[in-house]
Motif scaffolding. Structure first.
Motif, short mmCIF file in Angstrom:
data_model
loop_
_atom_site.label_atom_id
_atom_site.label_comp_id
_atom_site.label_asym_id
_atom_site.label_seq_id
_atom_site.Cartn_x
_atom_site.Cartn_y
_atom_site.Cartn_z
N ALA A 1 0.74 -1.19 0.05
CA ALA A 1 0.05 0.03 -0.04
C ALA A 1 0.90 1.22 0.15
CB ALA A 1 -0.99 -0.04 1.18
N SER A 2 1.91 1.40 0.49
CA SER A 2 2.81 2.32 0.76
C SER A 2 3.93 2.63 -0.31
CB SER A 2 3.69 2.59 1.99
OG SER A 2 4.75 1.48 2.16
N GLY A 3 3.70 1.81 -1.54
CA GLY A 3 4.57 1.88 -2.77
C GLY A 3 4.53 3.05 -3.34
N THR B 1 -4.29 6.85 -5.75
CA THR B 1 -3.05 7.77 -5.71
C THR B 1 -3.00 9.06 -6.90
OG1 THR B 1 -1.73 6.08 -7.11
CG2 THR B 1 -1.55 5.98 -4.76
N GLN B 2 -3.62 8.39 -7.84
CA GLN B 2 -3.63 9.65 -9.21
C GLN B 2 -4.80 10.73 -8.74
OE1 GLN B 2 -3.33 7.89 -13.25
NE2 GLN B 2 -3.79 5.98 -12.22
N TYR B 3 -5.43 10.13 -8.07
CA TYR B 3 -6.57 10.96 -7.71
C TYR B 3 -6.22 12.30 -6.79
CZ TYR B 3 -10.94 12.42 -5.15
OH TYR B 3 -11.93 13.40 -4.30
N MET B 4 -5.43 11.67 -5.68
CA MET B 4 -5.16 12.54 -4.71
C MET B 4 -4.14 13.59 -5.26
SD MET B 4 -4.58 10.69 -1.16
CE MET B 4 -6.16 10.33 -0.21
N GLN B 5 -3.28 13.13 -6.39
CA GLN B 5 -2.39 14.03 -6.93
C GLN B 5 -3.14 14.82 -7.88
OE1 GLN B 5 1.80 12.04 -7.49
NE2 GLN B 5 0.50 10.26 -6.43
N GLY B 6 -3.59 14.36 -9.10
CA GLY B 6 -4.18 14.88 -10.22
C GLY B 6 -5.22 15.72 -10.19
N VAL B 7 -6.29 15.07 -9.00
CA VAL B 7 -7.36 16.12 -8.92
C VAL B 7 -7.50 16.94 -7.67
CG1 VAL B 7 -10.06 15.70 -8.61
CG2 VAL B 7 -8.87 14.25 -10.28
N LEU B 8 -6.67 16.54 -6.60
CA LEU B 8 -6.90 17.19 -5.36
C LEU B 8 -5.83 18.04 -5.26
CD1 LEU B 8 -8.46 14.66 -2.82
CD2 LEU B 8 -9.46 16.22 -4.55
N ALA C 1 0.14 13.30 -0.60
CA ALA C 1 -0.56 12.20 -1.17
C ALA C 1 -0.52 10.95 -0.30
CB ALA C 1 -0.63 11.75 -2.49
N GLY C 2 0.73 10.51 -0.22
CA GLY C 2 1.16 9.56 0.76
C GLY C 2 0.95 9.72 2.15
N LEU C 3 1.39 10.53 2.58
CA LEU C 3 0.76 11.01 4.14
C LEU C 3 -0.59 10.77 4.36
CD1 LEU C 3 3.36 13.93 4.57
CD2 LEU C 3 3.55 11.47 5.61
N ARG C 4 -1.44 11.40 3.44
CA ARG C 4 -2.92 11.31 3.58
C ARG C 4 -3.64 10.00 3.43
NH1 ARG C 4 -1.51 16.28 2.76
NH2 ARG C 4 -2.81 18.16 3.57
N MET C 5 -2.73 9.17 2.81
CA MET C 5 -3.21 7.70 2.67
C MET C 5 -2.85 6.97 3.84
SD MET C 5 -4.61 6.69 -0.44
CE MET C 5 -4.07 5.38 -1.00
N LEU C 6 -2.24 7.41 4.85
CA LEU C 6 -1.47 6.67 6.18
C LEU C 6 -2.31 5.91 6.71
CD1 LEU C 6 1.65 8.52 7.05
CD2 LEU C 6 1.67 6.32 6.25
N SER D 1 -13.17 17.23 0.60
CA SER D 1 -12.18 17.40 1.59
C SER D 1 -11.54 16.06 2.22
CB SER D 1 -12.93 18.09 2.98
OG SER D 1 -14.02 17.26 3.50
N TYR D 2 -10.34 16.10 2.75
CA TYR D 2 -9.75 15.09 3.46
C TYR D 2 -10.60 14.44 4.52
CZ TYR D 2 -6.17 12.22 5.51
OH TYR D 2 -5.59 11.07 6.09
N ALA D 3 -11.30 15.42 5.20
CA ALA D 3 -12.02 14.88 6.50
C ALA D 3 -13.32 14.02 6.00
CB ALA D 3 -12.63 16.12 7.23
#
Length: 477
Positions: free
Chosen positions: A151-153, A288-295, A302-307, A356-358
């Motif tokens: 998951a953290s790759g 991972t693409q959504y968090m970077q490309g859209v948000l 993005a990785g930190l928010r997936m933790l 939102s991240y929340a």
């Protein structure tokens, strides 16, 4: 276990060595994804070349897993484990020093071959070193480390690329490999499988069949599912696998005895593993693409928010292993899969172009707990569903099905994404991602259903030959 004592090895050392080796192999499945733009800038290459930096590893890894396990059973599991680490470490260095895109793809293919030998033997070596009463906890830690790696790759790859250079996603493996090689030689005991000769016809049929199917799945979203090469790969691969099944039913010493699938436990957990990785790999690939490309988050952000999802196995999986020792693996695995399906479904509902991240956090936490509950007990169910002499090939078969499931998940969910959305805008991406996540959640839910067909564990009414393993574990250290 007396052999292990003679070597001075210990269950603790076996757990450390096999967990780190599994982490390295699992990490490299998706570690390259967030580094692709930087790789293209440095080495050039068309879009399909960049895709092969990911696919070359997945292809050789999936195709050679059962062969790697068979080699270990025949010639010595520790010996082949060390050989796999050596190949993986050397090819990682070659990938880091690659002067061009073609040499990088070649190094990635060799890296996958090394991982295919190394990965299935981690479980058999760990099982041989740990007393049965403590295996649930050991599998829990092993599963936590491997789940975190998968998951953290993207986080590891993105962070290294952003703050150092993309070459360090490969250099990272080199010192770890150089440390593991002597440790494995000194601290692990040698063991073998049934002693049967290598099944060359079965190996060729299984490897060729997996190659055709995985190749077709990888190229389908790019070349189109009705392309000649894709259809040839899928149909030829299926035919070869059917031939492998028919041959294995009649063979005297088959690489994968078909009688194993008569066991509801073995069949159920393998079906669940394929479906779980189908849903998880495809979801991580898109999220991972959504968090970077859209948000608009950086790879590290993005990785930190997936933790809350990706880091949860480190907290929960050891507990899941202990629970599986007490209540059995089936209820723990089923609960985890249904929780992960719920989390993915929730992400599909709340995802918007400006979410939102929340709003996403509860779904990430639920998915993380679910994934953590799956990994350790699933490994325990695989290894306990066969005889000790067959654990190597059982591990190889399960890992091969996981990899095929991952490739299938990316292919299916990318196709759903492309049919309903695209990269033109944030809203277009969300329009494609939401139905794809529903497909991923459905696959994981089906995995939970498959787990329910596994027979419940019957605990003995009298204690087994009891405390004997305990002193072995103490003196081995």
């Amino acid at each position: 276990m007396s052999q292990q004592n003679a070597r001075g090895g210990s269950a603790a050392w076996a757990l450390v060595i096999t967990s780190v080796a599994g982490f390295m192999a699992a990490l490299d499945n998706l570690v390259v994804t967030t580094a692709l733009p930087s790789i293209r800038k440095d080495l050039g290459g068309a879009l399909h070349d960049l895709e092969w930096t990911v696919s070359a590893y997945t292809l050789t890894f999936a195709v050679l897993l059962m062969f790697g396990a068979a080699l270990g059973d025949r010639f010595g599991r520790r010996r082949l484990f060390i050989a796999g680490i050596t190949v993986f470490t050397a090819s990682s260095a070659a990938a880091a020093m690659a002067p061009g895109i073609d040499s990088l793809i070649a190094a990635r293919a060799v890296q996958g071959a090394g991982a295919a030998v190394m990965m299935p033997l981690t479980l058999t070596l760990l099982t041989a070193a740990v007393p049965e009463a403590r295996r649930g906890m050991a599998y829990g830690i092993w599963g936590a480390v491997n789940g975190l790696a998968v998951a953290s790759g993207p986080l590891v790859g993105g962070s290294l690329t952003e703050h150092v250079s993309w070459q360090w996603i490969f250099w990272l493996n080199v010192p770890l490999g150089l440390i593991l090689i002597p440790l494995a030689r000194l601290r692990l005991s040698e063991s073998h499988g049934t002693g049967a000769p290598l099944d060359l016809p079965g190996t060729l049929l299984a490897s060729g069949g997996l190659f055709g199917i995985v190749y077709g799945l990888i190229r389908g979203p790019v070349d189109g599912w009705n392309g000649t090469v894709v259809l040839t790969g899928l149909f030829a691969g299926t035919a070869l696998l059917v031939g492998f099944v028919l041959y294995s039913i009649r063979a005297k010493n088959p690489m994968l005895p078909m009688r194993l699938f008569r066991s509801r436990a073995f069949s159920g957990i393998n079906a669940a593993s394929l479906l779980m990785f189908l849903g998880m790999f495809g979801s991580i690939f898109l999220l991972t693409q959504y968090m970077q490309g859209v948000l608009g988050y950086s790879p590290t952000e993005a990785g930190l928010r997936m933790l809350p999802w990706t880091g949860m196995p480190m907290l929960v999986a050891p507990i899941a292993g202990i629970l599986s020792d007490r209540v059995g693996g089936r209820p723990v695995v089923a609960t985890g899969l249904f929780l992960q399906a719920l989390g993915l479904g929730h992400l599909a509902v709340v995802a918007t172009a400006d979410a939102s991240y929340a709003a996403q956090l509860p779904a990430l936490i639920i998915s993380g707990i679910g994934m953590a509950l799956y990994f350790a007990p699933a490994s325990h169910l695989v290894m306990s569903s066969v005889r000790p002499k067959e654990q190597g090939i059982a591990s190889g078969a399960n890992n091969a099905l996981r990899e095929v499931g991952g490739a299938l998940g990316i292919a299916i969910m990318a196709s759903v994404f492309a049919s309903r959305g695209g990269y033109e805008s944030g809203q277009a991406f969300v329009d494609g991602m939401r139905p794809a996540l529903v497909v991923g959640a459905s696959a994981v839910a089906l995995a939970g259903v498959a787990t329910l067909f596994i027979p419940a564990r019957r605990r003995p009414t009298t204690p087994p030959a009891g405390p004997a393993p305990e002193p072995v574990l103490e003196t081995a250290s």
